[in-house]
Design a protein around this motif. Structure first.
Motif, PDB file in Angstrom:
ATOM      1  N   HIS A 124       0.839  -1.203   0.000  1.00 48.23           N
ATOM      2  CA  HIS A 124       0.000   0.000   0.000  1.00 48.23           C
ATOM      3  C   HIS A 124       0.881   1.264   0.000  1.00 48.23           C
ATOM      4  CE1 HIS A 124      -3.222   2.763   1.153  1.00 48.23           C
ATOM      5  NE2 HIS A 124      -2.470   3.164   2.157  1.00 48.23           N
ATOM      6  N   THR A 176      -6.618   5.941   0.319  1.00 42.39           N
ATOM      7  CA  THR A 176      -5.717   6.569   1.310  1.00 42.39           C
ATOM      8  C   THR A 176      -6.327   6.341   2.689  1.00 42.39           C
ATOM      9  OG1 THR A 176      -6.918   8.581   0.817  1.00 42.39           O
ATOM     10  CG2 THR A 176      -4.703   8.420  -0.092  1.00 42.39           C
ATOM     11  N   HIS A 179       1.755   4.221  -3.059  1.00 40.54           N
ATOM     12  CA  HIS A 179       1.615   5.680  -2.941  1.00 40.54           C
ATOM     13  C   HIS A 179       2.949   6.394  -3.141  1.00 40.54           C
ATOM     14  CE1 HIS A 179      -2.535   6.331  -1.972  1.00 40.54           C
ATOM     15  NE2 HIS A 179      -2.518   5.436  -1.018  1.00 40.54           N
ATOM     16  N   HIS A 180       4.037   5.633  -3.247  1.00 40.12           N
ATOM     17  CA  HIS A 180       5.376   6.251  -3.352  1.00 40.12           C
ATOM     18  C   HIS A 180       6.116   5.647  -4.536  1.00 40.12           C
ATOM     19  CE1 HIS A 180       4.189   7.133   0.809  1.00 40.12           C
ATOM     20  NE2 HIS A 180       4.932   8.204   0.675  1.00 40.12           N
ATOM     21  N   GLU A 222      -0.292   0.546  -7.947  1.00 45.47           N
ATOM     22  CA  GLU A 222      -0.768   1.908  -7.663  1.00 45.47           C
ATOM     23  C   GLU A 222      -1.885   1.816  -6.621  1.00 45.47           C
ATOM     24  OE1 GLU A 222      -3.351   5.405  -9.871  1.00 45.47           O
ATOM     25  OE2 GLU A 222      -2.801   3.599 -10.967  1.00 45.47           O
ATOM     26  N   SER A 223      -1.696   2.456  -5.495  1.00 47.17           N
ATOM     27  CA  SER A 223      -2.713   2.376  -4.436  1.00 47.17           C
ATOM     28  C   SER A 223      -3.878   3.295  -4.752  1.00 47.17           C
ATOM     29  CB  SER A 223      -2.110   2.762  -3.083  1.00 47.17           C
ATOM     30  OG  SER A 223      -1.159   1.805  -2.711  1.00 47.17           O
TER      31      SER A 223
END
Ligand code: HEM
Length: 454
Positions: A278, A428, A282-283, A424-425
């Motif tokens: 996850h 959030t 996001h990174h 790709e998450s």
């Protein structure tokens, strides 16, 4: 005369102390307690007259004292562990004294580094079948939490129990959350109604427990029917011990052991992997760096155990995910003799919690703690930090027996996943559930893009 300072803590509500805060969001209650009162905090839970003090430890030095250097003063006699014992039996996680020594001696040989390294092929095969199945994911979107729970459960049943029980996934996914919430609620309740009373919560927990026991009995029976007694997995070892004449393990203990390893052996690692993916989702920069390392080290070959040392950046990513999402967010004990923690007095009879959730965010050790930054775990920076500043596996004599198993499983799995897909998450702020372990309470969806294999 001693000059110890009394332990500070929030007053909470007049009627119930900090209990409503614990019930609403216990992780937030810990963090606020630390911010407002410091490294050792006393929470009063429940109504006046029935109020129980819970001492929470938020420092590396305090954790080290409780779990290691003064561990004889702290036992697993607290209410929370008693509830786990009632629900999941007296296996290695909960047992103490002679039972514990006997059980640990029995299973320890399966968890030596050499032995665990021998599980690498099986771990890789299970990770590869996840990668294959993802090719058919609808819209190329998966729920990471569901996928990782299935993966770790399959890995643990195969490696430790020599079983391939697809039905286990459904039973476990249905039953463990019920037991987790029930244990947490009863573990913090000032008074809990007897388990035998037919309340909805008691009935749901009894059903979940019966389903889990039935599953364990089935794993044991299927295995007995399938093989002779020369297997060398956990189940064979336990079964042999049970049939020995000295009665070194009885039938209930075999089942309790299976149940504990089923829980401890999968849910925790599933949480680490879910959040590692996850966060990488996001990174993208960190994800790319980890993937480049995997491609460089593995080329087209399958990963092996020795790759754990050859994938330092990926290991840093995993450690950072486990810092932010420690699968055991609090580790409970009962204080058995008046003692001090970090210079604060804690009385015999009190419940005490060592709280990795906060220790991993304590600004004494971690700058800008909510930020995802795998660079925190370079060897140089790790060397500058106290040993217990990062402690997802606990420590001291009762530290996690599955630590190397879990690290190997996670790194090999992440390498296998990242080599095959870009992640790709899509969500959030995944809400968290802190029952027995930390789990995602909602979906953690990720979109997967298949890569050309190098
Ligand atoms: C990310 C993965 C994991 C985390 C964060 C984790 C965390 C922990 C912690 C904190 C403890 C100590 C509890 C205490 O002191 O009260 C523990 C104990 C234990 N863990 Fe793990 N664990 C993980 C994976 C595993 C795996 C993969 C297995 C089995 C294959 C396992 C089996 C156990 C057992 C049996 C104990 C009790 C050990 C004893 O008291 O001798 N754990 N774990």
């Amino acid at each position: 005369m001693s000059t110890v300072t009394p332990v500070p803590g929030p007053k909470g509500s007049l009627l119930l102390g900090s209990l409503p805060d614990f019930r609403r969001d216990v992780l937030d209650a810990y963090l606020r307690g630390w911010r407002e009162h410091g490294d050792v905090v006393r929470f009063a839970l429940g109504p006046p007259g029935l109020r129980a003090d819970v001492y929470a430890v938020f420092s590396a030095s305090g954790a080290q004292q409780v779990l290691a250097s003064r561990s004889a003063n702290f036992r697993k006699d607290n209410k929370f562990y008693e509830e786990i014992r009632q629900s999941l039996g007296n296996g290695l996680l909960t047992s103490q004294d002679e039972d514990y020594v006997r059980q640990r001696r029995l299973v320890q040989p399966l968890f030596t580094r050499r032995r665990v390294d021998g599980y690498a092929d099986a771990l890789y095969e299970e990770a590869s079948s996840v990668v294959d199945a993802w090719r058919d994911a609808p819209g190329s979107v998966v729920d990471l939490s569901e996928e990782m729970t299935r993966f770790t459960l399959r890995a643990v049943t195969r490696i430790l129990f020599g079983a391939d029980i697809e039905a286990a996934v459904d039973v476990v996914r249905r039953s463990f959350p019920v037991i987790g919430a029930y244990t947490r609620d009863r573990g913090t309740a000032p008074v809990a109604v007897p388990r035998q009373w037919p309340t909805p919560a008691n009935r749901a927990a009894a059903r979940a427990q019966a389903d889990l026991y039935a599953l364990c009995d089935r794993i044991i029976a299927e295995r007995r029917a399938a093989v002779t007694d020369d297997g060398d997995d956990l189940l064979s070892l336990l079964s042999r011990a049970a049939s020995e004449e000295d009665g070194s393990l009885d039938a209930d203990e075999v089942r309790d052991q299976v149940l504990v390893f089923l829980l401890a052996g999968h849910e925790t690692t599933a949480t680490s992997l879910t959040f590692a993916l996850h966060l990488l989702g996001h990174h993208p920069k960190e994800q790319q760096r980890a993937r480049e390392e995997v491609d460089r080290v593995l080329g087209g070959r399958p990963p092996v155990a020795a790759d754990l040392d050859r994938l330092p950046y990926l290991t840093q990513v995993l450690k950072e995910a486990m810092r932010l999402y420690p699968a055991a967010p609090a580790i409970g004990r009962e204080v058995v003799a008046d003692t001090e923690v970090d210079g604060f007095p804690v009385p015999a009879g009190a419940t005490l919690l060592v709280v990795p959730w906060v220790i991993h965010r304590n600004t004494r050790y971690w700058e800008d703690p909510e930020r995802f930054d795998p660079e925190r775990f370079t060897p140089e920076r790790e060397a500058g930090r106290p040993r217990y500043a990062w402690m997802p596996f606990g420590g001291g004599p009762r530290a996690c027996i599955g630590q190397h198993f879990s690290m190997l499983e996670s790194v090999l799995a992440l390498a296998t996943f990242l080599r095959a897909y870009e992640v790709e998450s899509l969500d959030t702020d995944i809400p968290l559930d802190a029952g027995i372990t930390l789990t995602a309470k909602a979906r953690a969806r990720a979109r997967l893009t298949a890569r050309q294999l190098p």
